[in-house]
Write an enzyme that holds these catalytic residues in place. Sequence first.
Site, PDB file in Angstrom:
ATOM      1  N   HIS A  27       0.843  -1.188   0.000  1.00 24.17           N
ATOM      2  CA  HIS A  27       0.000   0.000   0.000  1.00 24.17           C
ATOM      3  C   HIS A  27       0.876   1.234   0.000  1.00 24.17           C
ATOM      4  CE1 HIS A  27      -0.174   1.098   4.579  1.00 24.17           C
ATOM      5  NE2 HIS A  27       0.956   0.509   4.287  1.00 24.17           N
ATOM      6  N   CYS A  37       5.747   6.630   4.104  1.00 23.96           N
ATOM      7  CA  CYS A  37       4.597   5.782   3.761  1.00 23.96           C
ATOM      8  C   CYS A  37       3.885   6.250   2.495  1.00 23.96           C
ATOM      9  CB  CYS A  37       3.614   5.710   4.927  1.00 23.96           C
ATOM     10  SG  CYS A  37       4.283   4.798   6.337  1.00 23.96           S
ATOM     11  N   HIS A  41       4.972   0.321  -0.453  1.00 27.02           N
ATOM     12  CA  HIS A  41       5.732  -0.596   0.400  1.00 27.02           C
ATOM     13  C   HIS A  41       4.777  -1.695   0.871  1.00 27.02           C
ATOM     14  CE1 HIS A  41       3.830   2.259   3.156  1.00 27.02           C
ATOM     15  NE2 HIS A  41       3.922   1.327   4.100  1.00 27.02           N
ATOM     16  N   HIS A  43       3.632  -5.072   3.664  1.00 26.84           N
ATOM     17  CA  HIS A  43       3.587  -5.602   5.022  1.00 26.84           C
ATOM     18  C   HIS A  43       3.038  -7.023   4.984  1.00 26.84           C
ATOM     19  CE1 HIS A  43       4.100  -1.588   6.758  1.00 26.84           C
ATOM     20  NE2 HIS A  43       3.161  -1.161   5.923  1.00 26.84           N
ATOM     21  N   HIS A  78      -1.425 -10.548  -1.384  1.00 28.08           N
ATOM     22  CA  HIS A  78      -0.581 -10.259  -2.540  1.00 28.08           C
ATOM     23  C   HIS A  78      -1.238  -9.271  -3.501  1.00 28.08           C
ATOM     24  CE1 HIS A  78       1.696 -13.573  -0.895  1.00 28.08           C
ATOM     25  NE2 HIS A  78       2.713 -13.135  -1.626  1.00 28.08           N
ATOM     26  N   GLU A 129       0.373  -4.362  11.644  1.00 25.43           N
ATOM     27  CA  GLU A 129       1.023  -4.026  10.380  1.00 25.43           C
ATOM     28  C   GLU A 129       2.513  -4.345  10.415  1.00 25.43           C
ATOM     29  OE1 GLU A 129       0.040  -0.357   7.833  1.00 25.43           O
ATOM     30  OE2 GLU A 129       1.889   0.197   8.863  1.00 25.43           O
TER      31      GLU A 129
END
Length: 146
Positions: A27, A37, A41, A43, A78, A129
């Site tokens: 996201h 952010c 990137h 998680h 994914h 997260e």
Amino acid sequence: MMQQIYPAPYHHFRFELNKDFHFAAAHYIPCEDAGKCRQVHGHTYFANITIVGNELNDSGFLVNFQDLKKLIHQRFDHTLLNEDSLFDDQDSEKFPTTEIVAKTVAEIIQQHLDQLPNKPKCIQVFLRETPTSYCVYRPISGANLS
């Protein structure tokens, strides 16, 4: 998955079910204040969903564990969350922040639960997260929880 103790929401229901699962997703937060952010990137999100109710279904379940995982894992694993129709880069209330992802997970789960004859309720989503950052989302107390 490592054993985790989650905050326990208070309720008056007879049954409480908790389901742990994870999904990997990328996201970005399309806002100047988001700092690093703002870049795409990823998680590995760890989620715990708390479902409550007073009645079991014909199989003796409050809800099937597999159904809970499928609703979220198949949709988000994914993927780039920003591309999902439930998120919107133009509306800050729909940016895929941890808080909004947790709220969205709760809403997806509750839409499914509302179709079940025994009417269970999703009362908490714990969404981790990173190893050091998580969010707990609970619907507003009394919001259709009877």
